[in-house]
Design a protein around this motif. Structure first.
Motif, mmCIF file in Angstrom:
data_model
loop_
_atom_site.group_PDB
_atom_site.id
_atom_site.type_symbol
_atom_site.label_atom_id
_atom_site.label_comp_id
_atom_site.label_asym_id
_atom_site.label_seq_id
_atom_site.Cartn_x
_atom_site.Cartn_y
_atom_site.Cartn_z
ATOM 1 N N ARG A 59 -5.573 6.948 5.272
ATOM 2 C CA ARG A 59 -5.027 5.752 5.928
ATOM 3 C C ARG A 59 -6.143 4.774 6.248
ATOM 4 O O ARG A 59 -7.312 5.144 6.343
ATOM 5 C CB ARG A 59 -4.282 6.111 7.212
ATOM 6 C CG ARG A 59 -5.158 6.698 8.289
ATOM 7 C CD ARG A 59 -4.361 7.123 9.527
ATOM 8 N NE ARG A 59 -5.152 7.948 10.406
ATOM 9 C CZ ARG A 59 -5.817 7.488 11.477
ATOM 10 N NH1 ARG A 59 -5.756 6.197 11.778
ATOM 11 N NH2 ARG A 59 -6.515 8.297 12.238
ATOM 12 N N LYS A 65 -0.449 4.023 -2.102
ATOM 13 C CA LYS A 65 -1.904 4.209 -2.052
ATOM 14 C C LYS A 65 -2.315 5.008 -0.822
ATOM 15 O O LYS A 65 -2.822 6.120 -0.914
ATOM 16 C CB LYS A 65 -2.607 2.847 -2.081
ATOM 17 C CG LYS A 65 -2.336 2.082 -3.378
ATOM 18 C CD LYS A 65 -3.088 0.776 -3.437
ATOM 19 C CE LYS A 65 -2.768 0.022 -4.727
ATOM 20 N NZ LYS A 65 -3.136 0.769 -5.953
ATOM 21 N N PHE A 66 -2.103 4.433 0.362
ATOM 22 C CA PHE A 66 -2.418 5.108 1.615
ATOM 23 C C PHE A 66 -1.678 4.387 2.736
ATOM 24 O O PHE A 66 -1.153 3.287 2.541
ATOM 25 C CB PHE A 66 -3.932 5.128 1.889
ATOM 26 C CG PHE A 66 -4.643 3.831 1.594
ATOM 27 C CD1 PHE A 66 -4.482 2.715 2.410
ATOM 28 C CD2 PHE A 66 -5.480 3.716 0.482
ATOM 29 C CE1 PHE A 66 -5.131 1.517 2.135
ATOM 30 C CE2 PHE A 66 -6.149 2.530 0.204
ATOM 31 C CZ PHE A 66 -5.972 1.428 1.031
ATOM 32 N N PHE A 112 -11.640 0.419 -0.669
ATOM 33 C CA PHE A 112 -10.594 1.370 -0.280
ATOM 34 C C PHE A 112 -9.666 1.664 -1.463
ATOM 35 O O PHE A 112 -9.281 2.819 -1.700
ATOM 36 C CB PHE A 112 -9.777 0.823 0.888
ATOM 37 C CG PHE A 112 -10.573 0.517 2.126
ATOM 38 C CD1 PHE A 112 -11.772 1.153 2.383
ATOM 39 C CD2 PHE A 112 -10.127 -0.440 3.035
ATOM 40 C CE1 PHE A 112 -12.520 0.868 3.536
ATOM 41 C CE2 PHE A 112 -10.852 -0.736 4.181
ATOM 42 C CZ PHE A 112 -12.043 -0.081 4.429
ATOM 43 N N ILE A 113 -9.292 0.635 -2.181
ATOM 44 C CA ILE A 113 -8.404 0.813 -3.334
ATOM 45 C C ILE A 113 -9.108 1.606 -4.431
ATOM 46 O O ILE A 113 -8.505 2.472 -5.081
ATOM 47 C CB ILE A 113 -7.917 -0.559 -3.848
ATOM 48 C CG1 ILE A 113 -6.984 -1.202 -2.806
ATOM 49 C CG2 ILE A 113 -7.183 -0.408 -5.190
ATOM 50 C CD1 ILE A 113 -6.671 -2.668 -3.073
ATOM 51 N N LYS A 128 -7.347 -1.638 -12.198
ATOM 52 C CA LYS A 128 -8.667 -1.098 -11.900
ATOM 53 C C LYS A 128 -9.594 -1.220 -13.098
ATOM 54 O O LYS A 128 -9.180 -1.106 -14.224
ATOM 55 C CB LYS A 128 -8.554 0.375 -11.476
ATOM 56 C CG LYS A 128 -7.868 0.560 -10.126
ATOM 57 C CD LYS A 128 -7.927 2.009 -9.727
ATOM 58 C CE LYS A 128 -7.264 2.245 -8.389
ATOM 59 N NZ LYS A 128 -7.331 3.640 -7.963
ATOM 60 N N PHE A 135 0.802 -1.218 0.000
ATOM 61 C CA PHE A 135 0.000 0.000 0.000
ATOM 62 C C PHE A 135 0.843 1.280 0.000
ATOM 63 O O PHE A 135 0.295 2.376 0.168
ATOM 64 C CB PHE A 135 -0.950 -0.001 1.201
ATOM 65 C CG PHE A 135 -2.092 -0.972 1.054
ATOM 66 C CD1 PHE A 135 -3.220 -0.633 0.325
ATOM 67 C CD2 PHE A 135 -2.025 -2.233 1.620
ATOM 68 C CE1 PHE A 135 -4.271 -1.522 0.164
ATOM 69 C CE2 PHE A 135 -3.065 -3.139 1.474
ATOM 70 C CZ PHE A 135 -4.195 -2.782 0.742
ATOM 71 N N THR A 156 -3.877 -5.177 -4.462
ATOM 72 C CA THR A 156 -3.174 -3.949 -4.849
ATOM 73 C C THR A 156 -2.503 -4.071 -6.198
ATOM 74 O O THR A 156 -2.100 -3.060 -6.795
ATOM 75 C CB THR A 156 -2.108 -3.567 -3.788
ATOM 76 O OG1 THR A 156 -1.053 -4.546 -3.792
ATOM 77 C CG2 THR A 156 -2.716 -3.469 -2.403
ATOM 78 N N HIS A 176 -11.164 3.923 -4.027
ATOM 79 C CA HIS A 176 -11.211 5.330 -3.614
ATOM 80 C C HIS A 176 -9.904 5.771 -2.941
ATOM 81 O O HIS A 176 -9.918 6.624 -2.051
ATOM 82 C CB HIS A 176 -12.386 5.552 -2.669
ATOM 83 C CG HIS A 176 -13.724 5.359 -3.320
ATOM 84 N ND1 HIS A 176 -14.245 6.269 -4.222
ATOM 85 C CD2 HIS A 176 -14.635 4.356 -3.216
ATOM 86 C CE1 HIS A 176 -15.438 5.842 -4.634
ATOM 87 N NE2 HIS A 176 -15.682 4.682 -4.048
ATOM 88 N N GLU A 177 -8.795 5.204 -3.387
ATOM 89 C CA GLU A 177 -7.519 5.505 -2.736
ATOM 90 C C GLU A 177 -7.157 6.985 -2.799
ATOM 91 O O GLU A 177 -6.435 7.493 -1.939
ATOM 92 C CB GLU A 177 -6.393 4.679 -3.356
ATOM 93 C CG GLU A 177 -6.140 4.965 -4.831
ATOM 94 C CD GLU A 177 -5.085 4.039 -5.416
ATOM 95 O OE1 GLU A 177 -3.982 4.518 -5.695
ATOM 96 O OE2 GLU A 177 -5.367 2.835 -5.597
ATOM 97 N N ASP A 178 -7.689 7.717 -3.783
ATOM 98 C CA ASP A 178 -7.424 9.153 -3.885
ATOM 99 C C ASP A 178 -8.117 9.941 -2.783
ATOM 100 O O ASP A 178 -7.745 11.086 -2.511
ATOM 101 C CB ASP A 178 -7.875 9.682 -5.248
ATOM 102 C CG ASP A 178 -9.360 9.488 -5.494
ATOM 103 O OD1 ASP A 178 -9.880 8.399 -5.173
ATOM 104 O OD2 ASP A 178 -10.006 10.408 -6.022
#
Length: 371
Positions: free
Chosen positions: A322, A33-34, A313-314, A371, A30, A367, A316-318
């Protein structure tokens, strides 16, 4: 049941072998990503839970203190602060180059009895409470200025129907206690990220109120950087669609979303269930059905639930800053005793033997998907 448990152990061993061979870890997966984090208990902070500490250092990029930074522990008596445990917690994070979160500055629970009362035991005035809030926040945040990167400034102030919780903070100061807390924290460390944190934060009316609070503070020049969505969830609720809508709604208000306190219970919910004294044994057995391990079908359902959330979560990772798990191993989890004492639950990513569950490798693989 014996066959199921044996099969589960084989799968766990295989999963750990793959992770060790490939050098996979959650924090590595991650990284772009976050932050991926966990809460630390006192034995972990004090270094007596060595195996958990090894997992934390190797798997996570962020930490939050489970209890030791709550006001009843930091300032048990007015003006007398106890920082030993919090200092060790921050030192652990710095040693392992982690994104350190302070939890929590203002919360109606786990708060010292003196905070709201005078020497005669009566409620203090608004001015006295403001000063006590400011003293506590300023002392704590200033001590860790530049070291603790984000603070849960206010915790659990809004009810599911969107009304304010009738806490002493609210009774004495009204709605203003929230912006005051953020103002004091901002003044103590202008560079730390500041968050509002709450549970069931996908309820529509609650979402509206929290967004309204965020917008009002921003209009007054009071900084709020994120909203923390405590994610103590079960196999059925909340629906993923309503959870996703909350993420996008908060992001549209100009703040990052923190997935906080995440654990997924595999046990039946006791809410709405009553038990007569004569039915206690039967009730306890019903609420604690998996003392020897999860049946294969329940384990699969639990695993899929985790994967569904992490896919979200992935996606909307933008919008997400955390994701923090509320603990490391099933043995540590508070869910073993809540809301029914003595239950055996399996809500976290590592089992009671400190082994990564198969879902860890599957989350890592998510991950790598396009997408």
């Amino acid at each position: 049941m014996k066959r199921i448990i044996t099969l589960g152990l084989i799968m766990l061993a295989a999963s750990n072998a793959v992770a060790q061979k490939t050098g996979n870890s959650l924090k590595k997966a991650f990284k772009d990503k976050f932050y991926i984090g966990t809460a630390m208990s006192l034995p972990q902070i004090n270094g007596t839970d060595v195996k958990s500490d090894q997992i934390i250092a190797s798997q996570f990029s962020s930490i939050v203190a489970e209890n030791c930074m709550k006001s009843m522990f930091l300032q048990p008596q007015e003006g007398k602060f106890f920082f030993d445990d919090a200092d060790r917690f921050v030192a652990f994070g710095e040693k392992n180059k982690m994104f350190i979160i302070g939890h929590t500055l203002i919360w109606h629970s786990q708060l010292p009895k003196w905070f709201f009362v005078d020497k005669d035991g009566k409620d203090v005035s608004a001015e006295v409470l403001k000063q006590r809030m400011k003293n506590h926040i300023t002392t704590v945040v200033s001590r860790y200025k530049g070291r603790v990167k984000g603070w849960d400034v206010v915790n659990e102030a809004i009810m599911e129907d969107g009304t304010y919780r009738k806490s002493k903070f609210y009774e004495i100061l009204g709605e203003e206690f929230i912006p005051l807390a953020f103002q004091y924290a901002q003044e103590a460390d202008p560079n730390a990220e500041l968050y509002y944190n709450d549970y069931n934060e996908w309820y529509p009316e609650k979402v509206k109120t929290v967004i309204n609070i965020v917008k009002k503070m921003k209009s007054r020049g009071i900084r709020v950087d994120g909203v923390g969505m405590q994610t103590h969830v079960g196999l059925d609720t909340p629906k993923l669609a309503e959870y996703e809508k909350a993420i996008t709604d908060y992001a549209s208000a100009g703040v990052k979303v923190n997935i906080t306190e995440m654990d997924i219970s595999a046990l039946p919910s006791p809410w709405g269930t009553s038990a007569n004294v004569s039915d206690t044994v039967k009730y306890q057995a019903k609420m604690n059905p998996y003392t020897k391990g999860l049946p294969e079908n329940i384990e699969k359902e639990w695993e899929n639930r985790y994967l569904d959330f992490f896919r979200l979560f992935i996606k909307h990772e933008d919008k997400i800053r955390r994701v923090t798990l509320w603990g490391v191993t099933d043995k540590q989890s508070w869910k073993n005793d809540f809301p029914v004492k003595g239950r055996t639950d399996y809500p976290l990513l590592f089992d009671r033997n400190f082994k990564a569950k198969p879902v860890v490798e599957k989350i890592i693989q998510l991950t790598k998907e396009k997408k």
